[in-house]
Design a protein around this motif. Structure first.
Motif, short mmCIF file in Angstrom:
data_model
loop_
_atom_site.label_atom_id
_atom_site.label_comp_id
_atom_site.label_asym_id
_atom_site.label_seq_id
_atom_site.Cartn_x
_atom_site.Cartn_y
_atom_site.Cartn_z
N ARG A 1 0.84 -1.19 0.00
CA ARG A 1 0.00 0.00 0.00
C ARG A 1 0.88 1.25 0.00
O ARG A 1 1.81 1.33 0.82
N SER B 1 1.08 3.84 1.52
CA SER B 1 0.71 4.65 2.70
C SER B 1 1.98 5.19 3.35
O SER B 1 1.92 5.89 4.35
N HIS C 1 8.76 -5.04 5.70
CA HIS C 1 8.34 -5.42 4.34
C HIS C 1 9.43 -6.20 3.66
O HIS C 1 9.18 -7.17 2.96
N GLY D 1 3.23 -11.14 4.31
CA GLY D 1 3.44 -11.30 5.74
C GLY D 1 2.24 -12.01 6.35
O GLY D 1 1.19 -12.16 5.72
N ASP E 1 0.08 -11.18 8.51
CA ASP E 1 -1.19 -10.45 8.67
C ASP E 1 -2.12 -10.65 7.48
O ASP E 1 -3.31 -10.34 7.56
N LYS F 1 3.43 -5.28 15.32
CA LYS F 1 3.82 -5.29 13.91
C LYS F 1 4.51 -3.98 13.54
O LYS F 1 4.00 -2.91 13.85
N SER G 1 4.99 -1.20 11.18
CA SER G 1 3.99 -0.77 10.20
C SER G 1 4.24 0.67 9.80
O SER G 1 4.58 1.50 10.65
N LYS G 2 4.04 0.97 8.52
CA LYS G 2 4.26 2.34 8.10
C LYS G 2 3.23 3.27 8.73
O LYS G 2 3.50 4.43 8.96
N SER G 3 2.05 2.76 9.04
CA SER G 3 1.03 3.64 9.63
C SER G 3 1.29 3.91 11.11
O SER G 3 0.66 4.78 11.68
P1 ATP Z 1 -0.19 -0.17 6.45
O1 ATP Z 1 -0.02 0.11 7.90
O2 ATP Z 1 -0.49 1.02 5.62
O3 ATP Z 1 -1.14 -1.33 6.18
P2 ATP Z 1 1.98 -1.99 6.27
O4 ATP Z 1 3.25 -1.65 6.94
O5 ATP Z 1 1.06 -3.00 6.91
O6 ATP Z 1 1.25 -0.63 5.98
P3 ATP Z 1 1.40 -3.11 3.68
O7 ATP Z 1 1.61 -2.33 2.43
O8 ATP Z 1 0.02 -3.27 4.19
O9 ATP Z 1 2.33 -2.48 4.82
O10 ATP Z 1 2.04 -4.56 3.51
C1 ATP Z 1 2.85 -4.95 2.41
C2 ATP Z 1 3.36 -6.36 2.62
O11 ATP Z 1 4.33 -6.40 3.67
C3 ATP Z 1 2.29 -7.38 3.03
O12 ATP Z 1 2.58 -8.61 2.43
C4 ATP Z 1 2.44 -7.47 4.52
O13 ATP Z 1 2.00 -8.71 5.03
C5 ATP Z 1 3.95 -7.33 4.67
N1 ATP Z 1 4.30 -6.76 5.96
C6 ATP Z 1 3.92 -5.55 6.41
N2 ATP Z 1 4.42 -5.33 7.64
C7 ATP Z 1 5.15 -6.44 7.97
C8 ATP Z 1 5.91 -6.82 9.11
N3 ATP Z 1 6.00 -6.02 10.15
N4 ATP Z 1 6.53 -8.00 9.10
C9 ATP Z 1 6.43 -8.83 8.03
N5 ATP Z 1 5.72 -8.54 6.93
C10 ATP Z 1 5.08 -7.35 6.88
#
Ligand code: ATP
Ligand code: MG
Length: 334
Positions: free
Chosen positions: A11, A13, A20, A155, A157, A202, A204-206
């Motif tokens: 995403r 975001s 990632h 990932g 999630d 997790k 996370s970019k958010s």
């Molecule tokens: P947002 O918070 O906007 O959802 P995000 O950090 O979850 O951002 P995504 O773009 O939703 O990132 O995820 C991209 C890919 O990276 C997905 O396959 C997700 O499962 C994986 N991913 C995201 N965060 C992690 C993490 N902390 N560890 C392992 N895999 C991750």
């Protein structure tokens, strides 16, 4: 023999982080030659919870594309494309939305956790959650099936999303008496969930708890130094009882291509401060080639846009073929 089809995406975001990289990018890189890969920048999905910040989503489309290319995605092998440029995905989402109950979406554990994190947007009890956000897993099923993907490197999630996609595929085939889509399988990495540096479950970019691939070495070191740890002093790998230090050991192991149980032996006797310094130095060393390539791409945004346009063209034919099979099966091929 035709190659199996891979689809995955991110995403826009925010820029991509090391979660990632180790959670999803490593697998897409390893699988790039043996599969027919499609890598999507999921702008429509990012808008479900950033609908009021369109500039942010737009800016991050290029960021995410550059992160993928800098990490080693070869746009000649992988079709790198922007979700909103394939309108057939939106069309398929509408058809799929008839096959999923609102209760199923409300029970999705990843969606539930995300609604809880986004209290500002969706209310403290999720009472203001939008139809679009609740339904994004349906749109994600359409992303995967529009190219008839067999495998989806993600990932942890994302496992509930893959399960839902298979349910939709089965229902679609049953109701419309056809067999158009493979049952897509998730492909997890050795690190399917990197925790946030703040100790949250997790990275996370958010949540702003990440080392971004594009961070400079000083910022990286600063973030690692400030990473949450427990009040213990020995460095061990025990994710259940000592999750924060174990997460850092896991990162250390990943950059050294080792198992965390083995990597921890190298670290015996070190205190937290010394370990964090070493982790930061080694992580910066590991990311240096990627960061150098990214800096080159940053100087050539037009080139990155051309690559996305090349990807769009490659996906479009496939998407048109899928949607015409879907329309025939649904008897709306007037
Ligand atoms: P947002 O918070 O906007 O959802 P995000 O950090 O979850 O951002 P995504 O773009 O939703 O990132 O995820 C991209 C890919 O990276 C997905 O396959 C997700 O499962 C994986 N991913 C995201 N965060 C992690 C993490 N902390 N560890 C392992 N895999 C991750
Ligand atoms: Mg996410």
């Amino acid at each position: 023999m035709a190659k199996k089809i891979l689809l995955t995406g991110d995403r826009p975001s925010g820029p991509l982080h090391i979660g990632h990289y180790f959670g999803s990018l490593v697998n897409r890189l390893a699988m790039q030659d043996d599969y027919e890969p499609y890598i999507m920048v999921a702008d429509v999905q990012a808008l479900t919870d950033n609908f009021n910040q369109p500039e942010k989503v737009r800016e991050n489309v290029l960021e995410v594309a550059m992160d993928n290319i800098a990490a080693g995605i070869d746009p000649k092998k992988s079709a790198l494309f922007i979700q909103s440029q394939i309108p057939q995905i939106a069309e398929l989402t509408v058809f799929f939305s008839n096959l999923v109950t609102v209760n199923t979406l409300k029970r999705n554990p990843t969606v539930k956790a995300e609604i809880a994190e986004k209290r500002d947007l969706f209310g403290s009890e999720g009472e203001s959650v939008t139809y679009g956000f609740l339904g994004y897993p349906v749109s994600q099923a359409a992303d995967i099936t529009i190219v008839r993907a067999d495998i989806v490197p993600v990932g942890e999630d994302q496992l509930p999303m893959l399960e839902l996609t298979r349910e939709i595929v089965e229902k679609f085939h049953h109701i419309y008496d056809c067999d158009i889509f493979p049952r897509p399988q998730a492909k997890l990495s050795d690190a399917p969930r990197i925790m946030g540096l703040d100790g949250s479950s997790k990275m996370s970019k958010s949540l702003n708890n990440a080392v971004y691939l594009k961070d400079n070495p000083e910022v990286t070191a600063e973030k690692i130094r400030a990473a949450k740890t427990d009040s213990g002093s020995s460095i061990t790998y025990d994710p259940k009882n000592r999750p924060e230090i174990s997460n850092l050991v896991m990162l250390y192991a990943l950059i050294h291509n080792a198992k965390p149980e083995d990597a921890v032996k190298d670290l015996a006797g070190m205190n937290y401060v010394a370990f964090k310094e070493k982790l930061a130095t080694d992580l910066n060393h590991y990311l240096a080639p990627l960061r150098a390539k990214r800096a080159e791409l940053e100087a050539k945004p037009h080139y990155v846009k051309e690559l996305l346009e090349m990807g769009r063209k490659r996906v479009l034919d496939k998407a048109e073929e899928t949607i015409s099979l879907v329309r025939s099966a649904m008897k709306i091929n007037y």
